[in-house]
Scaffold this motif. Structure first.
Motif, PDB file in Angstrom:
ATOM      1  N   SER A  54      15.465  34.000  19.910  1.00  0.00           N
ATOM      2  CA  SER A  54      15.118  33.935  19.934  1.00  0.00           C
ATOM      3  C   SER A  54      15.603  32.243  19.791  1.00  0.00           C
ATOM      4  O   SER A  54      15.582  31.297  20.702  1.00  0.00           O
ATOM      5  N   ASP A 107       7.633  39.350  21.397  1.00  0.00           N
ATOM      6  CA  ASP A 107       7.731  39.575  19.942  1.00  0.00           C
ATOM      7  C   ASP A 107       6.869  39.424  18.811  1.00  0.00           C
ATOM      8  O   ASP A 107       6.312  37.920  18.512  1.00  0.00           O
ATOM      9  N   ASP A 127      11.597  35.325  25.333  1.00  0.00           N
ATOM     10  CA  ASP A 127      11.752  35.798  24.353  1.00  0.00           C
ATOM     11  C   ASP A 127      11.179  36.808  24.144  1.00  0.00           C
ATOM     12  O   ASP A 127      10.385  37.703  23.315  1.00  0.00           O
TER      13      ASP A 127
HETATM   14 MG    MG Z   1      12.918  36.296  17.046  1.00  0.00          MG
END
Ligand code: MG
Ligand code: ADP
Length: 396
Positions: free
Chosen positions: A15, A38, A134
């Motif tokens: 991230s 995620d 991400d």
């Molecule tokens: Mg992450």
């Protein structure tokens, strides 16, 4: 438009690096979206935003920089479950073995599908120059990225049969008690979903998209990154760089840190060796968590140094077929494996390539259907399968 995905083991800094890369792109004048697929969303934390302030719609956190955390929507999940339940009941009536039926109707996790569809919408919107994704930890990302093709296989091989069977059985079934009869709309919905996912697959395996592996210099983490490199390549995705994050600075180290520097150096040497030919960008272990746009873009600026963080991947691409009269060679990038680790099988028009627990069904280009596999080898990170024309094969 450029699409860059970041994946790696949990906690290595995916991230942070994704957010940093996006912040850098936006600072360089690109309209940039960073979105996380995620379930453990940490983009809001990385940008130092209030929890809850970043949601399912793109939120502007700096000039030209938007953040979005894709969320699973229960409604979607439920309608998906309905379709599956329906297919199961029909296959049951049709006398298909329950285990086989279960297998035929395993449809990918709704959350992942949703994330991919969101990506597709953004890609089509024309609103972005750069989309940074991400991703979830490696295993889930691989599942996600294998999905469009797996569903494609299902759609080409199984779905038409199911549809035909159901059509043929409809008069009988509608008289049998307890079997719900959907209209064509259920099938149309599945078909639409399929074509949308195929678009996503084209986008992500195309020349404007690439995957970057994030790791920390630890043996366990490297082992996983190496496997991902192989598997991502197997599925036809381009890996165009590696980020080694949380590298301890060597200057003024006390004994404890000096020990870590030494240990990390050994792993970093193996990282360079493992990913030879790819850039390995390094990011220092900071004295504090890099949080906020300024801190993240600073980290990314140091990380990429003189190289262009948005450069498109180069090279011939992960999958090629070349032909010469009566023979053909299929090449698939497949780094870090030996021939013995690759299992090949022919299944009609498909070539089934298995590496470890991952399997890809590659639908052979039409024209190769009449060819038989004459041999295969793995050379310089590439699987090469040789086909020769088979006079006994008539093609189907
Ligand atoms: Mg992450
Ligand atoms: N280079 C770094 N130096 C110091 N802390 C870092 C660095 N990179 C990441 N972190 C911190 O490590 C933690 C995990 O990073 P994160 O990006 O959330 O990992 P992931 O997304 O892979 O789970 C966060 O607290 C983050 O701020």
């Amino acid at each position: 438009m450029r699409v860059i995905l970041f994946t790696g083991k949990g906690g290595v800094g995916k991230s942070t690096i994704a957010a940093g890369t996006a912040a850098l792109a936006a600072a360089g004048g690109r309209r940039t979206l960073v979105l996380s697929t995620d379930a453990a969303h940490s983009l809001a934390d990385a940008f130092g935003c209030e929890p809850g302030s970043i949601g399912a719609e793109p939120t502007e956190v700096a000039e030209r920089l938007f953040v979005q955390q894709v969320d699973a929507q229960l409604r979607f999940e439920q309608s998906w479950a309905d379709i599956q339940r329906y297919l199961l009941s029909v296959l049951d009536v049709a006398g298909v073995d329950p285990v086989a039926a279960e297998e035929l109707t395993v449809i990918p996790g709704a959350e992942e599908v949703l994330a991919l569809l969101e990506l597709r919408l953004h890609a089509r919107s024309g609103a972005w120059d750069v989309i940074v994704v991400d991703c979830a930890p490696t295993a889930e990302t691989l599942r996600l990225l294998a999905l469009p093709e797996a569903l494609g296989w299902y759609m080409h091989r199984v779905f038409p049969v199911e549809r035909r069977v159901i059509k043929a059985l409809r008069p009988v079934l509608s008289r049998a008690a307890g079997v719900p009869m959907p209209g064509d709309s259920v099938f149309d919905a599945i078909e639409r979903l399929h074509s949308e996912l195929e678009e996503v697959r084209e986008l992500l395996s195309g020349p404007d998209a690439s995957v970057r592996l994030v790791l920390t210099p630890e043996n366990v983490v490297l082992a996983e990154a190496r496997r991902s490199y192989t598997t991502l390549s197997l599925f036809g995705y381009r890996v165009d760089g590696v980020v080694a994050n949380r590298v301890f600075p060597a200057e003024d180290a006390d004994d404890w840190r000096a020990g870590w520097v030494l240990a990390q150096d050994e792993v970093l040497a193996r990282v360079d060796e493992s990913f030879a030919g790819l850039p390995v960008w390094r990011s220092e272990y900071r004295p504090r968590e890099p949080v906020g746009v300024a801190s993240l873009s600073g980290l990314a600026r140091e990380l990429y140094g003189d190289s262009d963080p948005l450069a498109r991947p180069t090279g011939p691409g992960p999958f090629r077929v070349t032909r010469s009269h009566g023979a053909a060679t299929m090449r698939l990038a497949l780094p870090l494996v030996t021939r013995a680790e690759v299992h090949l099988a022919r299944n009609g028009d498909d070539l089934v390539v298995t590496v470890g627990s991952y399997r890809r069904l590659i639908t052979l280009p039409s024209g190769l259907a009449r060819f038989r596999v004459a041999g295969a080898r793995v050379e310089q990170g590439e699987l090469q399968v040789r086909f020769v024309e088979d006079p006994n094969e008539t093609g189907r």
